[in-house]
Design a protein around this motif. Structure first.
Motif, PDB file in Angstrom:
ATOM      1  N   ARG A   3      18.702  -3.811 -24.040  1.00 22.27           N
ATOM      2  CA  ARG A   3      20.006  -3.632 -23.400  1.00 22.27           C
ATOM      3  C   ARG A   3      19.932  -4.137 -21.966  1.00 22.27           C
ATOM      4  N   ILE A   4      20.888  -4.956 -21.582  1.00 24.51           N
ATOM      5  CA  ILE A   4      21.041  -5.376 -20.193  1.00 24.51           C
ATOM      6  C   ILE A   4      22.261  -4.668 -19.619  1.00 24.51           C
ATOM      7  N   GLY A   5      22.078  -4.064 -18.466  1.00 24.34           N
ATOM      8  CA  GLY A   5      23.175  -3.461 -17.731  1.00 24.34           C
ATOM      9  C   GLY A   5      23.352  -4.188 -16.417  1.00 24.34           C
ATOM     10  N   GLU A  19      14.549  -1.009 -22.531  1.00 25.99           N
ATOM     11  CA  GLU A  19      14.206  -0.934 -23.941  1.00 25.99           C
ATOM     12  C   GLU A  19      14.832   0.326 -24.529  1.00 25.99           C
ATOM     13  N   ALA A  20      14.681   0.515 -25.832  1.00 24.50           N
ATOM     14  CA  ALA A  20      15.387   1.601 -26.512  1.00 24.50           C
ATOM     15  C   ALA A  20      15.052   2.978 -25.948  1.00 24.50           C
ATOM     16  N   SER A  53      15.288 -15.097 -20.702  1.00 24.15           N
ATOM     17  CA  SER A  53      14.195 -16.067 -20.750  1.00 24.15           C
ATOM     18  C   SER A  53      12.868 -15.403 -20.414  1.00 24.15           C
ATOM     19  N   ASP A  54      12.874 -14.560 -19.392  1.00 21.09           N
ATOM     20  CA  ASP A  54      11.641 -13.881 -18.978  1.00 21.09           C
ATOM     21  C   ASP A  54      11.152 -12.902 -20.039  1.00 21.09           C
ATOM     22  N   LEU A  55      12.089 -12.233 -20.715  1.00 20.05           N
ATOM     23  CA  LEU A  55      11.710 -11.222 -21.699  1.00 20.05           C
ATOM     24  C   LEU A  55      11.560 -11.791 -23.107  1.00 20.05           C
ATOM     25  N   GLY A  56      12.039 -13.016 -23.301  1.00 16.82           N
ATOM     26  CA  GLY A  56      11.890 -13.655 -24.604  1.00 16.82           C
ATOM     27  C   GLY A  56      12.748 -13.061 -25.693  1.00 16.82           C
ATOM     28  N   LEU A 296      26.062   1.526 -22.286  1.00 17.12           N
ATOM     29  CA  LEU A 296      27.334   1.350 -22.972  1.00 17.12           C
ATOM     30  C   LEU A 296      27.110   0.901 -24.419  1.00 17.12           C
ATOM     31  N   TRP A 297      25.949   0.294 -24.657  1.00 18.98           N
ATOM     32  CA  TRP A 297      25.524  -0.039 -26.012  1.00 18.98           C
ATOM     33  C   TRP A 297      24.616   1.071 -26.492  1.00 18.98           C
TER      34      TRP A 297
END
Length: 300
Positions: A3-5, A19-20, A53-56, A296-297
């Motif tokens: 998840r990106i916030g 991460e989760a 990109s950094d986290l793949g 939010l996700w």
């Protein structure tokens, strides 16, 4: 699920990848392009692309904003970042990022963060409060933001202060066009203005709180008035929403005595013989907004 916030503020854009479990994998900040909507979109797009990109991995994207989407046309309203007003921000970001984007008011994001893995973790109903340069609120039920039929759930800052006659002062005008809103009494500038009206001394909210702790009589009186007003205003929330937890955020949430004094004072205004609602300080501080945007996700 990654998840990106994103916290889209007036001066900075902050991104966090969770991460989760809620563990922070990456955090980035950059200045918000001032007054330039297209540049703001590009900045968000670049930040998301660099993080993935950094986290793949590809991630979900949630964004907290200092405003709200209009129910009428989906355009942004009530934003202090004025270049966002009237823009179809969510749709534009979805086109740019090629995925669904979830958008919420920053106070809702704060409340969600504290409900998921902060001070309100495990509570069924959490009311999150921002006490800073303004006053905001958000409602989370079973770890999900309650937006409301008009998308104004939690906007207690623009209700009138209860029992204003006992204040002995004319209600101050609010930027929203009304007078006597909770925000005019309980924001940092509201506390400063109250102290000025009573004592003729110009101090910030932080200076008033520190001086009160140092036994300054005028500052102690100002803080006492603030606590009484906060207790009355929150009691109305408790009477209507009956939350398990009220979590305070923003600069004034750092005043330690609020957490003892306010629950004692709100008892006179809550319609119950037993009050189990807890008033708590936030866990994640300034990071709550951006974490809440990621949450939010929230699939649970």
């Amino acid at each position: 699920m990654l998840r990106i916030g994103i916290d889209l503020g007036g001066s900075k854009i902050e991104l966090v990848a969770l991460e989760a479990s809620g563990r922070v994998l990456l955090r980035r900040r950059r200045p918000t392009p001032q007054g330039d909507y297209q540049a703001t979109l590009r900045a968000i797009g670049e930040m998301v692309a660099a993080a993935e990109s950094d986290l793949g991995r590809k991630a979900s994207v949630g964004i907290g904003i200092p405003g709200a989407e209009s129910l009428g046309d989906g355009r942004i309203k009530n934003a202090n970042s004025t270049c966002l007003i009237g823009q179809t921000l969510r749709l534009d970001l979805e086109a740019l990022l090629q995925r669904e984007v979830r958008l919420a008011n920053d106070a809702n994001c704060f409340a969600l963060s504290e409900a998921v893995d902060g001070a309100g973790q495990g509570a069924e109903v959490v009311f999150g409060v921002i006490l800073g340069t303004g006053v905001g609120g958000g409602v989370v039920v079973h770890r999900r933001v309650l937006a409301g039929a008009n998308r104004i759930a939690g906007e207690w800052g623009h209700n009138p202060l209860p029992l204003p006659d006992e204040e002995g002062l004319p209600p101050a005008p609010c930027y929203c066009g009304r007078s006597g809103c909770v925000e005019t009494w309980l924001s940092g500038p509201g506390l400063s203005s109250d102290h000025w009206r009573h004592g003729g001394q110009s101090l910030s909210a932080e200076e008033i709180a520190n001086s009160a702790e140092a036994s300054d009589a005028a500052c102690a009186a100002a803080l006492g008035r603030y606590e009484r007003r906060l207790a009355k205003a929150l009691a109305q929330v408790v009477n209507v929403l009956d939350p398990d937890v009220v979590v305070l955020g923003g600069g004034l949430s750092n005043i330690a005595r609020l957490y003892d004094t306010v629950p004692r004072l709100w008892a006179a205004h809550v319609f119950s013989d037993t009050i189990r609602t807890r008033l708590l300080r936030n866990v994640h501080g300034d990071s709550s907004g951006v974490r809440g945007a990621a949450w939010l996700w929230n699939e649970e």
